[in-house]
Design an enzyme around this catalytic site. Structure first.
Site, PDB file in Angstrom:
ATOM      1  N   LYS A   1     -24.265 -59.559 -19.390  1.00 38.09           N
ATOM      2  CA  LYS A   1     -25.469 -59.568 -20.231  1.00 38.09           C
ATOM      3  C   LYS A   1     -25.814 -60.949 -20.763  1.00 38.09           C
ATOM      4  O   LYS A   1     -26.948 -61.394 -20.677  1.00 38.09           O
ATOM      5  CB  LYS A   1     -25.167 -58.708 -21.461  1.00 38.09           C
ATOM      6  CG  LYS A   1     -26.013 -57.538 -21.653  1.00 38.09           C
ATOM      7  CD  LYS A   1     -25.585 -56.694 -22.858  1.00 38.09           C
ATOM      8  CE  LYS A   1     -24.260 -56.999 -23.468  1.00 38.09           C
ATOM      9  NZ  LYS A   1     -24.258 -57.201 -24.902  1.00 38.09           N
TER      10      LYS A   1
ATOM     11  N   ARG B   1     -27.727 -51.065 -30.875  1.00 41.06           N
ATOM     12  CA  ARG B   1     -26.501 -50.436 -30.395  1.00 41.06           C
ATOM     13  C   ARG B   1     -26.299 -49.041 -30.959  1.00 41.06           C
ATOM     14  O   ARG B   1     -25.365 -48.371 -30.573  1.00 41.06           O
ATOM     15  CB  ARG B   1     -25.307 -51.275 -30.827  1.00 41.06           C
ATOM     16  CG  ARG B   1     -24.858 -52.314 -29.806  1.00 41.06           C
ATOM     17  CD  ARG B   1     -23.977 -53.293 -30.551  1.00 41.06           C
ATOM     18  NE  ARG B   1     -22.869 -53.791 -29.836  1.00 41.06           N
ATOM     19  CZ  ARG B   1     -22.741 -55.039 -29.374  1.00 41.06           C
ATOM     20  NH1 ARG B   1     -23.757 -55.880 -29.466  1.00 41.06           N
ATOM     21  NH2 ARG B   1     -21.636 -55.440 -28.814  1.00 41.06           N
TER      22      ARG B   1
ATOM     23  N   ARG C   1     -12.191 -63.693 -19.243  1.00 41.55           N
ATOM     24  CA  ARG C   1     -12.928 -64.382 -20.308  1.00 41.55           C
ATOM     25  C   ARG C   1     -12.010 -64.639 -21.511  1.00 41.55           C
ATOM     26  O   ARG C   1     -12.094 -65.695 -22.138  1.00 41.55           O
ATOM     27  CB  ARG C   1     -14.121 -63.538 -20.751  1.00 41.55           C
ATOM     28  CG  ARG C   1     -14.940 -64.195 -21.845  1.00 41.55           C
ATOM     29  CD  ARG C   1     -16.197 -63.428 -22.149  1.00 41.55           C
ATOM     30  NE  ARG C   1     -15.942 -62.295 -23.003  1.00 41.55           N
ATOM     31  CZ  ARG C   1     -16.865 -61.396 -23.358  1.00 41.55           C
ATOM     32  NH1 ARG C   1     -18.095 -61.504 -22.894  1.00 41.55           N
ATOM     33  NH2 ARG C   1     -16.574 -60.404 -24.150  1.00 41.55           N
TER      34      ARG C   1
HETATM   35  P1  AMP Z   1     -21.186 -58.990 -28.641  1.00 41.08           P
HETATM   36  O1  AMP Z   1     -21.006 -60.467 -28.480  1.00 41.08           O
HETATM   37  O2  AMP Z   1     -22.605 -58.532 -28.384  1.00 41.08           O
HETATM   38  O3  AMP Z   1     -20.191 -58.176 -27.865  1.00 41.08           O
HETATM   39  O4  AMP Z   1     -20.928 -58.656 -30.193  1.00 41.08           O
HETATM   40  C1  AMP Z   1     -19.687 -58.931 -30.769  1.00 41.08           C
HETATM   41  C2  AMP Z   1     -19.485 -58.043 -31.978  1.00 41.08           C
HETATM   42  O5  AMP Z   1     -20.502 -58.302 -32.956  1.00 41.08           O
HETATM   43  C3  AMP Z   1     -19.556 -56.555 -31.714  1.00 41.08           C
HETATM   44  O6  AMP Z   1     -18.333 -56.007 -31.225  1.00 41.08           O
HETATM   45  C4  AMP Z   1     -19.872 -56.027 -33.124  1.00 41.08           C
HETATM   46  O7  AMP Z   1     -18.739 -56.054 -33.964  1.00 41.08           O
HETATM   47  C5  AMP Z   1     -20.856 -57.089 -33.631  1.00 41.08           C
HETATM   48  N1  AMP Z   1     -22.234 -56.753 -33.267  1.00 41.08           N
HETATM   49  C6  AMP Z   1     -23.040 -57.401 -32.394  1.00 41.08           C
HETATM   50  N2  AMP Z   1     -24.237 -56.797 -32.295  1.00 41.08           N
HETATM   51  C7  AMP Z   1     -24.180 -55.718 -33.127  1.00 41.08           C
HETATM   52  C8  AMP Z   1     -25.089 -54.664 -33.451  1.00 41.08           C
HETATM   53  N3  AMP Z   1     -26.309 -54.584 -32.871  1.00 41.08           N
HETATM   54  N4  AMP Z   1     -24.678 -53.746 -34.365  1.00 41.08           N
HETATM   55  C9  AMP Z   1     -23.480 -53.801 -34.946  1.00 41.08           C
HETATM   56  N5  AMP Z   1     -22.556 -54.742 -34.663  1.00 41.08           N
HETATM   57  C10 AMP Z   1     -22.899 -55.685 -33.765  1.00 41.08           C
END
Ligand code: AMP
Length: 195
Positions: free
Chosen positions: A15, A90, A129
């Site tokens: 993504k 999400r 990663r």
């Molecule tokens: P990501 O880099 O998108 O995998 O996000 C890393 C972490 O940030 C996730 O595992 C959540 O803890 C938090 N996070 C990111 N986006 C969201 C969201 N839309 N809602 C809630 N937590 C989020």
């Protein structure tokens, strides 16, 4: 022609990589909620301190915190031509909040990209990663939790966008170049050839 896009896919689906390529191509900001949280944690801001424990456990940050951050970000001046949201929404509450935010701004979504990759490939990619980036939430426990939350809470949200005929399905198990080519072709078909 605007490009107001969402990209959805599990951790390790590519993504973030595809979001950056698309953002460059269309001249729109890639808005990654995970990146915004990580920058705030690195800068030890109040937002970063609120989000840190959730993130390290692989749990979602509470909706109010995440949604107010997105509301502010999509209202900035650089989103006139569009934006690409990566990692938001999400949860169902976030889908509803985003609909309301975009309706207020008069900026409805143009398309939702769904990247799918099977679980074995995801786990292999994330292990690689973890060795390279050292993200604190790429531990096996946090990863299991993040994949479970994606399957239970986030993947079903695509049904809402399918009902609105917004979804573009892409096989994310190919190379990044192949995924990029497939995405551009699919978005051209959906949004118009000169998109
Ligand atoms: P990501 O880099 O998108 O995998 O996000 C890393 C972490 O940030 C996730 O595992 C959540 O803890 C938090 N996070 C990111 N986006 C969201 C969201 N839309 N809602 C809630 N937590 C989020």
């Amino acid at each position: 022609m605007t490009h107001r896009l969402l990209i959805m896919g599990p951790q390790g689906s590519g993504k973030g990589t595809q979001a950056k390529l698309l953002a460059d191509r269309y001249g729109i900001p890639a808005i990654s909620t995970g990146d915004i949280f990580r920058a705030n944690i690195a800068g030890d801001t109040e937002l970063g301190r609120r989000a840190k424990t959730y993130i390290e456990a692989g749990e979602l940050v509470p909706d109010e915190v995440t949604t107010s951050m997105v509301r502010d970000r999509v209202a900035e001046d650089d989103t006139t031509e569009g934006f690409l949201l990566d990692g938001y929404p999400r949860t169902r509450a976030q889908v509803d909040a985003l609909e309301a935010i975009l309706q207020d701004l008069g900026k409805p979504l143009d398309a939702v990209i769904a990247l799918s990759v099977n679980r074995n490939v995801l786990v292999e990619r994330i292990k690689r990663r973890a060795g390279i980036e050292g993200r604190s939430d790429d531990t096996p426990e946090a990863l299991d939790r993040r994949l479970a939350i994606y399957a239970q809470e986030t993947a079903p949200l695509l049904d809402f966008y399918r009902e609105h005929d917004l979804v573009v399905d892409i096989d994310g198990s190919q190379t990044p170049q192949e995924v990029d080519a497939a995405l551009v072709a699919a978005l051209d078909a959906k949004l118009g050839a000169d998109a």
